[in-house]
Design an enzyme around this catalytic site. Sequence first.
Site, PDB file in Angstrom:
ATOM      1  CB  CYS A   1      -5.707  39.812   7.456  1.00 36.24           C
ATOM      2  SG  CYS A   1      -5.696  39.217   8.434  1.00 36.24           S
TER       3      CYS A   1
ATOM      4  CG  HIS B   1      -9.449  42.699  10.148  1.00 34.35           C
ATOM      5  ND1 HIS B   1     -10.646  41.977  10.431  1.00 34.35           N
ATOM      6  CD2 HIS B   1      -8.024  41.746  10.072  1.00 34.35           C
ATOM      7  CE1 HIS B   1     -10.218  40.890  10.465  1.00 34.35           C
ATOM      8  NE2 HIS B   1      -8.979  40.896   9.937  1.00 34.35           N
TER       9      HIS B   1
END
Length: 342
Positions: free
Chosen positions: A129, A242
């Site tokens: 990710c 994130h």
Amino acid sequence: MKQYKVAIVGATGLVGQEFIKVLEQRNFPMDSVILLASDRSAGKKMFVAHQELEVKETVPESFKGIDIALFSAGAETSKHFSPIAAQAGTVVVDNSSAFRMSPRVPLVVPEVNVEDIEWHRGIIANPNCSTIQMVVALYPLHKVNPIRRIIVDTYQSVSGTGAAAIEELTTQARQVLDGQNTVPHVYPHQIAFNILPEIDVFLDNGYTKEEWKMVEETRKIMHAEDTAVSATCVRVPVFTGHSEAVHAEFSQPMSPEEARRILSQAPGVKLLDDPVISLYPQPWSAAGTDEVFVGRIRQDASNPRGLAMWVVADNLRKGAALNAVQIAEEMVKRDWVRPRGN
Ligand SMILES: NC(=O)c1ccc[n+]([C@@H]2O[C@H](COP(=O)([O-])OP(=O)(O)OC[C@H]3O[C@@H](n4cnc5c(N)ncnc54)[C@H](OP(=O)(O)O)[C@@H]3O)[C@@H](O)[C@H]2O)c1
């Protein structure tokens, strides 16, 4: 348009549930879908496009007649079942780390290296990710001015660890506010009101495996073997999204204005960059969205060929389910969904 038989392996997990949402939202051409997990969830009911479906245990026979299987059930499950699925003629898009660095498996972010899908032999890997959002932001700049070195520090949300980590942060946050002691289960230390510079296992070189994924995967996806990368990956008490502080050194100087001009037209990128009104990407507002958000673009004061920037994306969507579904969509568009060996 041809319709495809789709399997979701790990359908009950955080990424699996996001797969269902993304497939529905993007009207993926599905003739049918089957939901697979471990024996723990067999019999559980879930909805796909208003239809109630029963979750089945993943077994070797699960893939008979399936065109595309989206895997998000951990590396061990992928290592075991992906080759079986590929042998049965299913094309696997795998979210785990199991095959990412295999020279026989393409590692794809469609905005960067869609052409690599073509040489798949039945398995295509979805990158980590943190790597996905960084290369979406950096590749458009790298294309016009090759990047020599990247230093990245990440601020990764707990949903990147899975459903159990969401529960852990929720429970611990309540316990801390109530003045109680916390007991960590998912992480080595308390995550509520804390940050942990440890994601995945430590390697002999002092980096963690998550950090090393960013080094190796970035080079493979961008076809940039000579680009030096160093990462520090940090878990923060954020549920979803994130964030990354990225420092890139280019071959030639690049002004922040030029970077903004390039990124304002780049696929999958949305610029949020106006310090005057405190406009910059944040994980809270990125959660549930599809773009990679970039802001705080500035000259790196320590390097005349360097730029610094702040990059944020939803790790469950662009960092996992959305990227995998985009890979499947590109295969469909180009007629690259084909059995192994053809
Ligand atoms: N979360 C992220 O941001 C993210 C991003 C990129 C990649 N990934 C990768 O995606 C995978 C899943 O992550 P997640 O966050 O969705 O984790 P999760 O919420 O913990 O879900 C794990 C899923 O895997 C299934 N599973 C576990 N063991 C299995 C087995 N032996 N056979 C079949 N299914 C099994 C679970 O089924 P049960 O319900 O039966 O236990 C569940 O559906 C991991 O490989 C992870 O590295 C995650």
